[in-house]
Design a protein around this motif. Structure first.
Motif, mmCIF file in Angstrom:
data_model
loop_
_atom_site.group_PDB
_atom_site.id
_atom_site.type_symbol
_atom_site.label_atom_id
_atom_site.label_comp_id
_atom_site.label_asym_id
_atom_site.label_seq_id
_atom_site.Cartn_x
_atom_site.Cartn_y
_atom_site.Cartn_z
ATOM 1 N N LEU A 33 25.902 53.847 38.407
ATOM 2 C CA LEU A 33 25.896 55.127 38.130
ATOM 3 C C LEU A 33 26.737 55.695 37.023
ATOM 4 C CD1 LEU A 33 24.819 58.155 38.876
ATOM 5 C CD2 LEU A 33 26.495 58.240 40.736
ATOM 6 N N LEU A 34 27.932 55.452 37.189
ATOM 7 C CA LEU A 34 28.949 55.726 36.079
ATOM 8 C C LEU A 34 29.173 55.014 35.005
ATOM 9 C CD1 LEU A 34 31.793 56.938 38.647
ATOM 10 C CD2 LEU A 34 30.101 58.481 37.348
ATOM 11 N N ARG A 35 28.632 53.637 35.358
ATOM 12 C CA ARG A 35 28.745 52.506 34.403
ATOM 13 C C ARG A 35 30.084 52.484 33.735
ATOM 14 N NH1 ARG A 35 23.852 50.930 33.529
ATOM 15 N NH2 ARG A 35 23.856 50.237 31.602
ATOM 16 N N GLN A 36 31.081 52.688 34.398
ATOM 17 C CA GLN A 36 32.500 52.297 34.021
ATOM 18 C C GLN A 36 32.927 51.136 35.046
ATOM 19 O OE1 GLN A 36 34.142 56.002 34.448
ATOM 20 N NE2 GLN A 36 33.492 57.017 32.507
ATOM 21 N N ALA A 37 34.132 50.623 34.578
ATOM 22 C CA ALA A 37 34.775 49.365 35.091
ATOM 23 C C ALA A 37 36.156 49.918 35.416
ATOM 24 C CB ALA A 37 34.465 48.295 34.420
ATOM 25 N N GLN A 38 36.613 49.334 36.400
ATOM 26 C CA GLN A 38 37.902 49.507 37.092
ATOM 27 C C GLN A 38 38.498 48.229 37.424
ATOM 28 O OE1 GLN A 38 37.996 52.201 40.404
ATOM 29 N NE2 GLN A 38 39.675 51.172 41.479
ATOM 30 N N PRO A 39 39.585 47.567 37.014
ATOM 31 C CA PRO A 39 40.512 46.574 37.135
ATOM 32 C C PRO A 39 40.808 46.559 38.847
ATOM 33 C CG PRO A 39 41.438 47.624 35.147
ATOM 34 C CD PRO A 39 40.615 48.417 35.780
ATOM 35 N N LEU A 40 40.503 45.616 39.508
ATOM 36 C CA LEU A 40 40.865 45.567 40.558
ATOM 37 C C LEU A 40 42.457 44.477 41.049
ATOM 38 C CD1 LEU A 40 37.814 44.898 42.842
ATOM 39 C CD2 LEU A 40 38.985 46.957 42.711
ATOM 40 N N LYS A 41 42.219 43.280 40.747
ATOM 41 C CA LYS A 41 43.298 42.483 40.962
ATOM 42 C C LYS A 41 42.937 41.085 40.218
ATOM 43 C CE LYS A 41 43.512 40.687 45.097
ATOM 44 N NZ LYS A 41 43.878 40.575 46.425
ATOM 45 N N THR A 42 44.161 40.466 40.221
ATOM 46 C CA THR A 42 43.831 38.843 39.889
ATOM 47 C C THR A 42 43.932 38.100 41.077
ATOM 48 O OG1 THR A 42 44.600 39.425 37.766
ATOM 49 C CG2 THR A 42 44.722 37.303 38.551
ATOM 50 N N ILE A 43 43.015 37.026 41.296
ATOM 51 C CA ILE A 43 43.414 36.012 42.230
ATOM 52 C C ILE A 43 43.951 34.840 41.684
ATOM 53 C CG2 ILE A 43 41.970 34.536 43.724
ATOM 54 C CD1 ILE A 43 39.663 36.812 43.459
ATOM 55 N N ALA A 44 45.329 34.482 42.262
ATOM 56 C CA ALA A 44 46.114 33.529 41.637
ATOM 57 C C ALA A 44 45.923 32.231 42.817
ATOM 58 C CB ALA A 44 47.394 33.978 41.464
ATOM 59 N N ALA A 45 44.799 31.810 42.995
ATOM 60 C CA ALA A 45 44.561 30.626 43.988
ATOM 61 C C ALA A 45 43.415 29.782 43.309
ATOM 62 C CB ALA A 45 43.900 31.263 45.217
ATOM 63 N N ALA A 46 43.495 28.619 43.916
ATOM 64 C CA ALA A 46 42.379 27.668 43.362
ATOM 65 C C ALA A 46 41.678 26.961 44.593
ATOM 66 C CB ALA A 46 43.090 26.248 42.848
ATOM 67 N N GLY A 47 40.575 26.305 44.348
ATOM 68 C CA GLY A 47 39.795 25.629 45.687
ATOM 69 C C GLY A 47 39.205 26.735 46.548
ATOM 70 N N ASP A 48 39.254 26.464 47.551
ATOM 71 C CA ASP A 48 38.671 27.322 48.824
ATOM 72 C C ASP A 48 39.442 28.450 48.936
ATOM 73 O OD1 ASP A 48 36.673 25.533 49.505
ATOM 74 O OD2 ASP A 48 37.776 24.530 50.872
ATOM 75 N N ALA A 49 40.727 28.529 48.494
ATOM 76 C CA ALA A 49 41.408 29.873 48.727
ATOM 77 C C ALA A 49 40.935 30.839 47.874
ATOM 78 C CB ALA A 49 42.780 29.628 48.522
ATOM 79 N N ARG A 50 40.602 30.395 46.678
ATOM 80 C CA ARG A 50 39.938 31.196 45.610
ATOM 81 C C ARG A 50 38.662 31.723 46.230
ATOM 82 N NH1 ARG A 50 39.191 29.050 39.493
ATOM 83 N NH2 ARG A 50 41.368 29.671 39.591
ATOM 84 N N PHE A 51 37.874 31.104 46.562
ATOM 85 C CA PHE A 51 36.657 31.604 47.101
ATOM 86 C C PHE A 51 36.881 32.378 48.145
ATOM 87 C CE2 PHE A 51 35.148 28.177 44.461
ATOM 88 C CZ PHE A 51 34.394 29.015 43.592
ATOM 89 N N GLU A 52 37.623 32.278 49.211
ATOM 90 C CA GLU A 52 38.376 33.078 50.396
ATOM 91 C C GLU A 52 38.484 34.387 49.891
ATOM 92 O OE1 GLU A 52 40.944 30.830 52.597
ATOM 93 O OE2 GLU A 52 39.258 29.216 53.065
ATOM 94 N N ALA A 53 39.281 34.419 48.940
ATOM 95 C CA ALA A 53 39.593 35.803 48.204
ATOM 96 C C ALA A 53 38.532 36.350 47.637
ATOM 97 C CB ALA A 53 40.660 35.490 47.280
ATOM 98 N N CYS A 54 37.664 35.533 47.020
ATOM 99 C CA CYS A 54 36.454 36.245 46.554
ATOM 100 C C CYS A 54 35.514 36.966 47.650
ATOM 101 C CB CYS A 54 35.435 35.551 45.794
ATOM 102 S SG CYS A 54 36.236 34.744 44.149
ATOM 103 N N ALA A 55 35.603 36.227 48.727
ATOM 104 C CA ALA A 55 34.590 36.516 50.035
ATOM 105 C C ALA A 55 35.365 37.922 50.391
ATOM 106 C CB ALA A 55 34.732 35.474 51.059
#
Length: 137
Positions: A33-55
């Motif tokens: 609707l607004l077509r604007q983006a807002q930064p959320l965070k940086t995930i500093a993890a690898a492997g499964d921990a990275r995907f858990e943070a994405c989840a």
């Protein structure tokens, strides 16, 4: 004379964007609707921990689709990180069963750093999402 009703507008959809890196992944959100983006965070993890943070972010934001920045050399040639980012995009799709869109993200991290962003990776993800919105207007 016959008039047809206008086509119903599609409801706004939330998207999450990712600036993939081997050590960190920047994340941003936005909606159609607004077509604007807002930064959320940086995930500093690898492997499964990275995907858990994405989840966790996907569960929180309930996006309709994901956007992944894919880097290229200035001349458009692929390099190792191009393949890594595409693999990350495929993994997101496979794990979360959401549509994943790729965006050419040359220079977004450089642009975010030069703008003095506090979290350059998340700011780069926001630039990637805004580029997606421009390309799909």
């Amino acid at each position: 004379m016959s008039f047809s009703a206008p086509a119903p507008a599609s409801p706004p959809q939330t998207l999450l964007a990712f600036d993939f890196g081997t050590r960190r992944v920047g994340v941003a959100t936005g909606n159609t609707l607004l077509r604007q983006a807002q930064p959320l965070k940086t995930i500093a993890a690898a492997g499964d921990a990275r995907f858990e943070a994405c989840a966790r972010l996907i569960a929180e934001w309930q996006p309709a689709a994901l956007v992944v920045g894919v880097p290229f050399h200035p001349d458009g040639a692929e390099h190792d990180n191009t393949r890594r980012a595409r693999r990350f995009a495929r993994q997101l799709h496979g794990r979360f069963r959401l549509p994943v869109h790729e965006v050419d993200e040359r220079y977004t991290t450089t642009e975010a750093h030069s703008a003095g962003a506090r979290d350059a990776d998340a700011a780069a993800a926001a630039l990637i999402l805004e580029q997606y919105f421009r390309e799909h207007s």
